[in-house]
Design a protein around this motif. Structure first.
Motif, PDB file in Angstrom:
ATOM      1  N   MET A   1      38.600  45.823  44.208  1.00 32.01           N
ATOM      2  CA  MET A   1      37.965  44.499  44.147  1.00 32.01           C
ATOM      3  C   MET A   1      38.202  43.859  42.784  1.00 32.01           C
ATOM      4  O   MET A   1      38.453  42.657  42.652  1.00 32.01           O
ATOM      5  N   LEU A   2      38.159  44.656  41.703  1.00 32.59           N
ATOM      6  CA  LEU A   2      38.360  44.131  40.353  1.00 32.59           C
ATOM      7  C   LEU A   2      39.781  43.661  40.167  1.00 32.59           C
ATOM      8  O   LEU A   2      40.041  42.595  39.570  1.00 32.59           O
ATOM      9  N   TYR A   3      40.763  44.433  40.686  1.00 31.24           N
ATOM     10  CA  TYR A   3      42.166  44.016  40.564  1.00 31.24           C
ATOM     11  C   TYR A   3      42.421  42.749  41.348  1.00 31.24           C
ATOM     12  O   TYR A   3      43.198  41.876  40.938  1.00 31.24           O
ATOM     13  N   VAL A   5      40.349  40.279  41.863  1.00 29.98           N
ATOM     14  CA  VAL A   5      39.773  39.150  41.112  1.00 29.98           C
ATOM     15  C   VAL A   5      40.683  38.770  39.941  1.00 29.98           C
ATOM     16  O   VAL A   5      40.925  37.597  39.655  1.00 29.98           O
ATOM     17  N   ARG A   6      41.210  39.792  39.240  1.00 31.65           N
ATOM     18  CA  ARG A   6      42.103  39.501  38.110  1.00 31.65           C
ATOM     19  C   ARG A   6      43.375  38.813  38.575  1.00 31.65           C
ATOM     20  O   ARG A   6      43.858  37.864  37.947  1.00 31.65           O
ATOM     21  N   ARG A   9      42.616  35.184  39.383  1.00 29.97           N
ATOM     22  CA  ARG A   9      42.455  34.368  38.172  1.00 29.97           C
ATOM     23  C   ARG A   9      43.798  34.036  37.552  1.00 29.97           C
ATOM     24  O   ARG A   9      44.033  32.915  37.093  1.00 29.97           O
ATOM     25  N   GLU A 117      34.836  32.812  38.552  1.00 29.08           N
ATOM     26  CA  GLU A 117      34.720  34.027  39.334  1.00 29.08           C
ATOM     27  C   GLU A 117      33.934  33.746  40.615  1.00 29.08           C
ATOM     28  O   GLU A 117      32.950  33.022  40.623  1.00 29.08           O
ATOM     29  N   THR A 119      31.456  34.526  43.538  1.00 27.33           N
ATOM     30  CA  THR A 119      30.226  35.310  43.677  1.00 27.33           C
ATOM     31  C   THR A 119      30.361  36.287  44.829  1.00 27.33           C
ATOM     32  O   THR A 119      30.981  36.010  45.839  1.00 27.33           O
ATOM     33  N   ALA A 120      29.787  37.434  44.629  1.00 29.60           N
ATOM     34  CA  ALA A 120      29.854  38.464  45.660  1.00 29.60           C
ATOM     35  C   ALA A 120      29.016  38.062  46.868  1.00 29.60           C
ATOM     36  O   ALA A 120      27.884  37.606  46.735  1.00 29.60           O
TER      37      ALA A 120
END
Length: 453
Positions: A1-3, A5-6, A9, A117, A119-120
Motif C-alpha cells: 500500500m505504501l509503494y 501511494v509513492r 504521488r 495523499e 484517505t484510507a
C-alpha cells in the motif's frame, strides 16, 4: 500500500510539471510571435529579434508579467503573475525563438506539484463487527430469565411412571420446555360410599402455566362436583312411607340410572368450566388441551377438549376412539365459531386455525381467544364389560404419527396385563419419535379389568 501511494504521488508530480511546461510554451509563442495583420504591422519587433539585429546596443530584455489562470482550493479561478524571461541561444536570425523559462514560487510549486495523499477507506463488502455481550452471570440454579423460565426448564426430559392400575411414559420434544402433564386420582370415596378413579393427560401450549394448573385442579374439581351432586340428590330424595308398597323396580331403576348418569356428566362439565374460570382469574397466558377418564360405579366417562385422545382396547384387539379431536377443521366447530363472531382459516401448511392463530377449537385458558375457543367438553359414557381391557390416553404428539389401531396393537401385544409395565408406553413413544414427531409425547395406559374384579 505504501509503494502504491509513492508511485501515485510521483506520477501526479510528473504530470503537473509537464502541464506547466506546455502552458508556458503556448503563452510564450502567443506573446513573442510576429503578427501579420494590418493593424499590427507597425508594431515594434519582438525582444528576441531586437537582440539579434543589435546585439551590442540591445538592452536586457525586460521581464514580462503573464497572467496564468490557476485553480485555487476554494474552486474559483484566480490569476497568478508568473515572470517569463526569454534567453537568446544564438545570434543567427534563422534560429527559432528560445523557449521561455517559467519561474514558479516555491510555496506555490510545492502546493501544485505535490499530490495530496488519499484517505484510507474502509474495505467494501465487509459487515460491521458484531458486539456480543458476555453471558449473564448468575447463581447456580437461578435462571437469568426469571422464575417462570426456571420452573419450566426444571421439568424432566423423560418420565416413566408405574402406578396403581396405570402406567405412563413421557418424553419432551424439540421445544424449550416440556409442556405435557398428567393427573391421577385413585380409589377416591365420594358421599354415599361410592368410589371413583380419575385419569387425565394434558397438553399445554404457550408455556407450562396452564398445564400445571389444570393437572393440579381438574381432578379435584371433578371430585368436588360429584360430591356436591351426590349430596343434592340425597337431600331431595323423599324417603318412602312405612305403609306404602315398594315402587316397581324396572322403570324406577332405569330412571334412577339415567338420572345418575346425567348428574355425573353435568358434574364433569361443571368441573371443566370451573377449572377454566379459575385459571383465567390468574391472569397467566397460554392454554391446555385435555383428555380425561372417570370410572365410577362400573361406568366409564371420557371427556376431552382439544386434540388429546382416549382410545379403548377391547379383548378382540379392536380399537375404539372414545373422543373426537376439537380442531378448527371440523365442520361443526367451524359453524360454532362463525356463529359466535369468529372465523377459521387454512394456512399454507394445510392446518386450519381459529382467528389465524390457534389450531384447536376448544381448550383451557387462551383468554385472548374467548369466546370462540371454549372449554365446554364433550363427554361420553360406556358401561364396562369383560371385553374392555385397557384405555390408551395420550397427547397429540402420539396421535399425529400413530393410529388408534396401531396403539392398541402395541399395548395388546405387551406381555402380561395391559398395565403391568411401562414397556408398551415407551414403545409407543419411540414409535412416534422414529416417525418424525417433534412434539411432546405423553402416553398413559389404564387397566380397566381391575374395576371388574
Amino acid at each position: 500500500m505504501l509503494y502504491a501511494v509513492r508511485f501515485l504521488r510521483s506520477a501526479v508530480a510528473a504530470l503537473a510539471r509537464l502541464a506547466h511546461a506546455l502552458i508556458s510554451r503556448a503563452l510564450l509563442m502567443s506573446l513573442c510571435s510576429p503578427t501579420t495583420s494590418p493593424a499590427t504591422a507597425a508594431a515594434p519587433a519582438p525582444c528576441w529579434q531586437q537582440q539579434l539585429l543589435h546585439p551590442a546596443t540591445a538592452r536586457p530584455a525586460a521581464k514580462k508579467q503573464v497572467h496564468v489562470p490557476l485553480a485555487h482550493d476554494d474552486g474559483k479561478d484566480q490569476s497568478l503573475q508568473l515572470p517569463l524571461q526569454a534567453a537568446v541561444l544564438s545570434s543567427s536570425s534563422s534560429l527559432p525563438p528560445a523557449p521561455a523559462v517559467v519561474v514558479v514560487p516555491a510555496a506555490l510549486k510545492q502546493k501544485q506539484l505535490v499530490a495530496p495523499e488519499k484517505t484510507a477507506k474502509a474495505p467494501r463488502g465487509r459487515p460491521p463487527r458484531l458486539a456480543i455481550p458476555p453471558p449473564v452471570a448468575c447463581a447456580p440454579g437461578l435462571d437469568p430469565f426469571g422464575a417462570a423460565a426456571e420452573r419450566e426448564t426444571d421439568v424432566v426430559t423423560e418420565l416413566e411412571v408405574q402406578g396403581d392400575g396405570f402406567c405412563l411414559a413421557s418424553r419432551r420434544g424439540v421445544r424449550h420446555a416440556m409442556e405435557d402433564g398428567y393427573g391421577v386420582i385413585t380409589d377416591h370415596t365420594i358421599g354415599g360410599g361410592s368410589k371413583m378413579a380419575f385419569y387425565g393427560v394434558y397438553d399445554g401450549h404457550g408455556g407450562r402455566a396452564a398445564v400445571d394448573f389444570v393437572a393440579d385442579r381438574l381432578g379435584q374439581n371433578v371430585a368436588a362436583a360429584l360430591a356436591a351432586s351426590s349430596r343434592h340428590r340425597h337431600h331431595h330424595q323423599q324417603p318412602p312411607e312405612p305403609w306404602s308398597p315398594p315402587p316397581p323396580r324396572t322403570s324406577d331403576e332405569d330412571e334412577a340410572a339415567a338420572g345418575q348418569v346425567d348428574a355425573v356428566v353435568a358434574a364433569i362439565r361443571s368441573a371443566y368450566l370451573t377449572t377454566d374460570r379459575e385459571f383465567l382469574t390468574q391472569g397467566a397466558r397460554g392454554g391446555a388441551c385435555a383428555a380425561t377418564a372417570l370410572v365410577k360405579d362400573g361406568d366409564l366417562y371420557v371427556a376431552n377438549v382439544g386434540d388429546c385422545r382416549a382410545v379403548l382396547g377391547s379383548r378382540g384387539g379392536v380399537a375404539t376412539a372414545l373422543t373426537s379431536d376439537h380442531t378448527a377443521g371440523r365442520e361443526d366447530e367451524r359453524r360454532r365459531i362463525e356463529s359466535s363472531g369468529g372465523y377459521v382459516s387454512c394456512g399454507s401448511s394445510g392446518v386450519w386455525r381459529v382467528q389465524d392463530c390457534l389450531a384447536v377449537s376448544r381448550s383451557f385458558g387462551d383468554a385472548s381467544m374467548k369466546p370462540w375457543v371454549t372449554c365446554e367438553p364433550e363427554v361420553s359414557r360406556r358401561r364396562l364389560t369383560p371385553d374392555c381391557r385397557f384405555l390408551v390416553v395420550a397427547s397429540d404428539g402420539l396421535w399425529n404419527k400413530v393410529s388408534c389401531q396401531e396403539a392398541v396393537d402395541v399395548v395388546a401385544g405387551d406381555a402380561g396385563t395391559a398395565a403391568s409395565s411401562v414397556g408398551s408406553c415407551k414403545e409407543l413413544v419411540a414409535m412416534a419419535r422414529n416417525r418424525g414427531s417433534r412434539d411432546d409425547i405423553t402416553v398413559m395406559v389404564v387397566d380397566l379389568q381391575r374395576f371388574l374384579r
